[in-house]
Write an enzyme that holds these catalytic residues in place. Structure first.
Site, PDB file in Angstrom:
ATOM      1  N   GLY A  24       0.790  -1.219   0.000  1.00  0.00           N
ATOM      2  CA  GLY A  24       0.000   0.000   0.000  1.00  0.00           C
ATOM      3  C   GLY A  24       0.823   1.270   0.000  1.00  0.00           C
ATOM      4  N   GLY A  28       2.187   1.462  -7.409  1.00  0.00           N
ATOM      5  CA  GLY A  28       1.417   1.533  -8.642  1.00  0.00           C
ATOM      6  C   GLY A  28       1.334   2.960  -9.166  1.00  0.00           C
ATOM      7  N   PRO A 198      14.786   0.252   7.229  1.00  0.00           N
ATOM      8  CA  PRO A 198      13.814  -0.589   6.511  1.00  0.00           C
ATOM      9  C   PRO A 198      14.141  -0.733   5.026  1.00  0.00           C
ATOM     10  CG  PRO A 198      12.669   0.893   8.015  1.00  0.00           C
ATOM     11  CD  PRO A 198      14.105   1.332   7.990  1.00  0.00           C
ATOM     12  N   VAL A 249       1.455  14.032  -1.510  1.00  0.00           N
ATOM     13  CA  VAL A 249       0.950  15.204  -2.236  1.00  0.00           C
ATOM     14  C   VAL A 249      -0.562  15.268  -2.062  1.00  0.00           C
ATOM     15  CG1 VAL A 249       2.802  15.288  -3.951  1.00  0.00           C
ATOM     16  CG2 VAL A 249       0.809  13.837  -4.364  1.00  0.00           C
ATOM     17  N   CYS A 388     -25.243   1.305 -12.028  1.00  0.00           N
ATOM     18  CA  CYS A 388     -25.464  -0.135 -11.942  1.00  0.00           C
ATOM     19  C   CYS A 388     -26.545  -0.464 -10.900  1.00  0.00           C
ATOM     20  CB  CYS A 388     -24.156  -0.868 -11.678  1.00  0.00           C
ATOM     21  SG  CYS A 388     -24.227  -2.639 -12.104  1.00  0.00           S
ATOM     22  N   GLN A 392     -30.620   0.335 -10.793  1.00  0.00           N
ATOM     23  CA  GLN A 392     -31.675  -0.638 -10.511  1.00  0.00           C
ATOM     24  C   GLN A 392     -32.532  -0.213  -9.319  1.00  0.00           C
ATOM     25  OE1 GLN A 392     -29.676  -4.418 -10.083  1.00  0.00           O
ATOM     26  NE2 GLN A 392     -29.102  -4.528 -12.241  1.00  0.00           N
ATOM     27  N   HIS A 512     -21.208   1.157 -16.133  1.00  0.00           N
ATOM     28  CA  HIS A 512     -20.291   1.863 -15.233  1.00  0.00           C
ATOM     29  C   HIS A 512     -19.497   2.906 -16.020  1.00  0.00           C
ATOM     30  CE1 HIS A 512     -20.605  -0.726 -11.591  1.00  0.00           C
ATOM     31  NE2 HIS A 512     -20.938  -1.660 -12.471  1.00  0.00           N
ATOM     32  N   GLU A 514     -17.855   5.322 -15.014  1.00  0.00           N
ATOM     33  CA  GLU A 514     -16.642   5.739 -14.308  1.00  0.00           C
ATOM     34  C   GLU A 514     -15.393   5.028 -14.805  1.00  0.00           C
ATOM     35  OE1 GLU A 514     -18.497   2.530 -11.540  1.00  0.00           O
ATOM     36  OE2 GLU A 514     -19.160   4.039 -12.988  1.00  0.00           O
TER      37      GLU A 514
END
Length: 549
Positions: A24, A28, A198, A249, A388, A392, A512, A514
């Site tokens: 985490g 990425g 570390p 940031v 979605c 509904q 979707h 997004e």
């Protein structure tokens, strides 16, 4: 001179990104930011995400545990990091760009069962590692630079076959064609000192399996001190110039600007020997910087009514709202509203909201709260966007509270409902497996002329990504449309978009939108929603020249 197109003369380059100390950290985003800067310099960049879990894909994972399940155009259900790669790089990825342990092992075992290994003993080395290398090379085909992120943390037992494959991969490629970037945590001691131990241990672990990092990126609250960089370089056997800061940031879209300021992109290009192929600095694409630093003239408060109290579970919606905010020139503040607790203490949050978004999801928990939120939006003329399951539940709310069918529901949530406004897709009746069996990926929708949806999309058709098993019951359409509700988007007999003609902005989509939103190409429904929030678009005025022009 490259223009963001594949240069066959340059040869493929690979950047492998690993993480240490803890998961985490944002490796990425570091990888995606590196790719964005290379793309700005004129290179054709793609990415691969390696997920060491045994799941074949992310489709059956709980969003609360793993974050949202992101859907690609080909219907692949993947890790949310691929969403970041699509948004940062401005590309559409495929299932080939996500490698999992489950996918790799499944393929190898199928080949063994078919006798493809000719009686050999099937092992991690060479059979699994060869399959991993094959997948990376195929995903990189036709691009200048391929960035490969290895999920998890160095030292995890699940990652070992992949790291061994990368070790082999590097020895098989030409010198200068492969670069290893290692992202680690640089914590602070109680007296405020940046601690390098570390990172040292993490690099030691990496080197023990035969991998020497070329670049080290330190994640910390603030930039790394010069003495911290020197110490890391000294103990980890890299030049001082190969140690970079990646401090916190305000927004992830500022990370490319931060690492560019650190000179990461120039160092990467030097090490990969592609400086001469890069665009001159004055000619590089500056749209990203202009977009993410654009001035905002105001702010809006948007209530997101969901059941997962985890931002990563709705990451693409958060990002799509940000993108629409960039387009509309406003800051979007998202108010989390727990659908489970609507009756007790969260309804007040809706009263403070300028607009309401009800996202997708599975299972019955929180659906009553979502229906309450939709009713509140409808009755109080609050701009509403349903996605979605949100689409509904908007149909269910209409059937219950406008048409008077108190028992109306989805058969997914109440199999015994007497008024099944939402029912199982016909092609799902005989399906037992859960993974990869929904209606998935990009599908085209026809949009009614003169509708709010047409104004939003500026067209009478759209192509968006889907992920659902249930749909509006086609047998009940006539009654459902007897009032102000209209299904303005359809795919043959499937209802795809719903809207209300007597509401300022009330729009729901079975798909979707997004997932296709980008910082430089915001999703039309999200732009339309914010325009409704800002009072620039009112569906009740669609007949006026001002709105339809």
């Amino acid at each position: 001179m490259p223009t963001d197109e594949y240069d066959p003369e340059m040869g493929r380059k690979f950047i492998f990104v690993t993480g240490g100390v803890m998961s985490g950290l944002g490796k990425g985003i570091t990888a995606a930011s590196t790719g964005r800067l290379l793309k700005n310099a004129g290179f054709d960049v793609t990415a691969v995400k390696i997920d060491p879990y045994l799941n074949v894909d992310a489709g059956t994972m709980n969003p609360y545990e793993h974050g949202e399940v992101y859907v690609l155009k080909d219907g692949a259900e993947v890790d949310l990091d691929l969403g970041n790669y699509e948004r940062f790089l401005g590309i559409d990825m495929t299932a080939d760009h996500n490698i999992t342990t489950g996918k790799t092992y499944q393929h190898v075992i199928q080949k063994e069962r078919a006798g493809d290994y000719l009686g050999k003993t099937v092992q991690i080395i060479p059979h699994v590692t060869e399959d991993i290398k094959r997948r990376i090379r195929e995903a990189a085909d036709g691009t200048d630079v391929c960035i490969v992120e290895v999920g998890g943390t160095v030292g995890d037992i699940e990652s070992m076959p992949f790291l061994e494959a990368l070790r082999q991969f590097a020895s098989e490629e030409e010198d200068g064609d492969v670069l290893f970037t290692h992202v680690t945590l640089v914590p602070y001691s109680k007296n405020g000192e940046q601690k390098t131990k570390p990172t040292q241990h993490s690099v030691k672990e990496l080197r023990s399996i035969g991998l020497q990092p070329d670049i080290l990126v330190g994640r910390a609250d603030d930039k790394l001190e010069p003495e911290t960089k020197t110490k890391i370089a000294q103990f980890c056997d890299v030049p001082d110039a190969a140690v970079f800061s990646n401090p916190d940031v305000p927004d992830i879209y500022h990370v490319p600007l931060m690492v560019e300021e650190e000179g990461l992109d120039e160092y990467v290009m030097e090490r990969l020997d592609i400086v001469d192929e890069a665009l001159p600095k004055a000619e590089r694409d500056s749209r990203w910087r202009e977009l993410v630093t654009a001035e905002r003239t105001g702010s809006v408060d948007i209530a997101l009514v969901g059941k997962y109290a985890l931002e990563d579970a709705y990451m693409s919606i958060h990002e799509a709202l940000k993108h629409a905010g960039i387009e509309c020139g406003v800051e979007v503040n998202i108010l989390w509203v727990d659908a489970d607790e609507m009756d007790d203490k969260h309804e007040a949050r809706l009263k403070d909201a300028d607009g309401i978004v009800v996202p997708g999801g599975f299972g019955s928990r929180g659906t009553d709260g979502k229906i309450d939120a939709i009713r509140y939006a409808r009755e109080n003329d609050v701009p509403f966007l349903g996605l979605c399951l949100g689409f509904q539940m908007a149909v269910v709310e209409q059937a219950r509270n406008v048409l008077g069918h108190e028992d109306a529901h989805s058969t997914e949530l109440d199999p015994d409902t007497s008024y099944p406004v939402i029912d199982l897709l016909p092609e799902q009746y005989e399906i037992d497996d859960m993974g990869g069996t929904m209606r998935l990926g990009a599908h085209e929708t026809d949009i009614s002329s003169g509708s709010l949806a047409e104004v939003v999309y500026g067209d009478t058709s759209c192509t968006e990504r889907h992920r659902h098993r249930y749909e509006v019951n086609p047998e009940l359409i006539d009654e459902l449309e007897s009032g102000s509700l209209r299904f303005s988007g359809r795919a043959e007999n499937r209802m795809e978009i719903v809207e209300l003609t007597d509401h300022p902005f009330f729009l729901g989509t079975q798909f979707h939108p997004e997932f296709r939103s980008r910082p430089d190409r915001a999703s039309p429904p999200f732009i339309g929603f914010l325009r409704g929030v800002l009072g620039e678009l009112d569906a009740r005025e669609l007949d006026s020249e001002e709105v339809t022009a």
